[in-house]
Design an enzyme around this catalytic site. Sequence first.
Site, mmCIF file in Angstrom:
data_model
loop_
_atom_site.group_PDB
_atom_site.id
_atom_site.type_symbol
_atom_site.label_atom_id
_atom_site.label_comp_id
_atom_site.label_asym_id
_atom_site.label_seq_id
_atom_site.Cartn_x
_atom_site.Cartn_y
_atom_site.Cartn_z
ATOM 1 N N GLU A 81 15.653 30.786 -31.013
ATOM 2 C CA GLU A 81 14.589 29.891 -31.462
ATOM 3 C C GLU A 81 13.332 30.701 -31.701
ATOM 4 O OE1 GLU A 81 13.773 26.784 -28.620
ATOM 5 O OE2 GLU A 81 15.832 26.069 -28.644
ATOM 6 N N HIS A 124 10.106 28.495 -13.468
ATOM 7 C CA HIS A 124 10.844 27.280 -13.823
ATOM 8 C C HIS A 124 10.930 26.270 -12.690
ATOM 9 C CE1 HIS A 124 11.631 29.186 -17.593
ATOM 10 N NE2 HIS A 124 12.138 30.236 -16.974
ATOM 11 N N ARG A 153 19.329 12.497 -15.352
ATOM 12 C CA ARG A 153 19.269 12.133 -13.928
ATOM 13 C C ARG A 153 17.878 11.582 -13.617
ATOM 14 N NH1 ARG A 153 17.956 17.662 -14.186
ATOM 15 N NH2 ARG A 153 15.819 17.949 -13.482
#
Length: 502
Positions: A200, A235, A292
Amino acid sequence: MFTKVLVANRGEIAIRVMRACRELGVRTVAVYSDADAQAPHVRYADEAVRIGPPPSSQSYLLGDAIIAAAKQTGAQAIHPGYGFLSEREWFARAVRDAGLVFIGPPAEAIAAMGSKTAARTLAVAHKVPVVPGTTEAIPDAVRAHALAVEYGYPILLKAAAGGGGKGMRVVRDAAELDHAFDSARREAKNAFGDDAVYLEKYVEGPRHVEIQVLADMFDNVIHLGERECSVQRRHQKMIEEAPSVAVSPELRAEMGATAVRAAKAAGYVNAGTCEFLLDKDGRFYFLEMNTRLQVEHPVTELVTGIDLVQWQLRVASGERLPFSQKDIAPTGWAIECRITSEDPANGFLPSTGTVSFLQLPSGPGVRWDGGIDVGTQIGLHYDPMLAKLIVYAPTREHAVERMHRALTELTVSGIETSRDFHLRVMEDAEFRRGDIEIQWLERRLASLTSVTPPDDGARLAALAGALLANEDRTRRAVPANNAAADTGLSAWRRAALHDGVR
Ligand code: MV4
């Protein structure tokens, strides 16, 4: 509604789910490993079933044993929480095949969003904007060079099977490409058993903004606005808020409609989240969908007034959503700080021990979603997140002040926690302006975590300050009409009172 639900998780999220069950009159079954025999989530539940030894591979990840526990206790449904089995397609399928209800999306929707390249392809087909790049795996380095030139450096290599940053490499020029391509493939192979890597265009300095969606079984899909999750390290999100300072009502409607399209494309039911990058020019790109309930769901609950976990249970039992998009109007501001057993002063090293003292914040606009008690042992088997402190206030400014106040009321003894780090963030001028993006925290980490240990003089002054502040407090209590006593407490004495006396 179900009469009994098994919660296939531990810690704060297991308790959060059981709280929703209680309010709906649903009995609860906990599962636990040997490390958690005395854990708060086990004591909160109506029943509990031992699964196995401490490692999650032998306990919380044993889908078959958990399904057997549901059968044995007569539970009709399983809520997976987040992490563990929550996004395993095979588990959602096995629960359904066992004649039980998986409180989450259909296995097919988990599969549709599980592969990042498949999700990108699905997004493109439904006019959901994605970052320019490929949707197919890159076969070799030669092709990688050609594609990098086509899209223009810097580019980002990503694992097709991935998510969460594993197997990801930023490549700034052709000289770096061969090595980055090889190492991204190796890391992807190790992490996911699949070395497929795609490319990307690299977006510089974006925010991470995600949209909460909620869908029932009757094709009603709505969005509940955005969460700003840019304050993260490696992250791992540390602080989340709703709404985002970077999202106008028009952009919210546009991103929301996009997230609803993505959810519909995947045949989504239940609660889910679409992750986007939002660049400096206000353009947004779909990254992936988390199939979720997320850690940070409470900030959305506070600004919308909608109990997401209750609605997960309701739609899973076949209820229809009684509200439509026009009924959803986020108001006020919510902020969440993740309280982890990590030592910010030592590179966020996990801290272990027993919680020996616990004083929880409360008062106006404060919510504690916790999974610890005095006596809880914190080891290294599971995630270091102990609890979430969430505040709600009319404006962002008030919410930041409220979070600061709530953090000063929090004491966790026996282990190191992220509490002081969060206090420093609430005091940070850039954070207070909302001037954050995904690299912000890592850039500011040194100044936010550098705690110079006090010399003896400072330590003695702090003790003296604490004693004086305590004396002020007792003296003030006697002459109630002495106005000077109320305002006479200087900032440092107040700080000493809050931190020093303890
Ligand atoms: C990106 C990006 C910049 N440009 N993609 C990180 C994990 C995965 N979900 C996607 N991620 C990113 N993808 C392009 N084209 C930057 C990130 C990224 C990131 C995204 C969200 C939250 C935190 C992040 C931290 C570093 C990089």
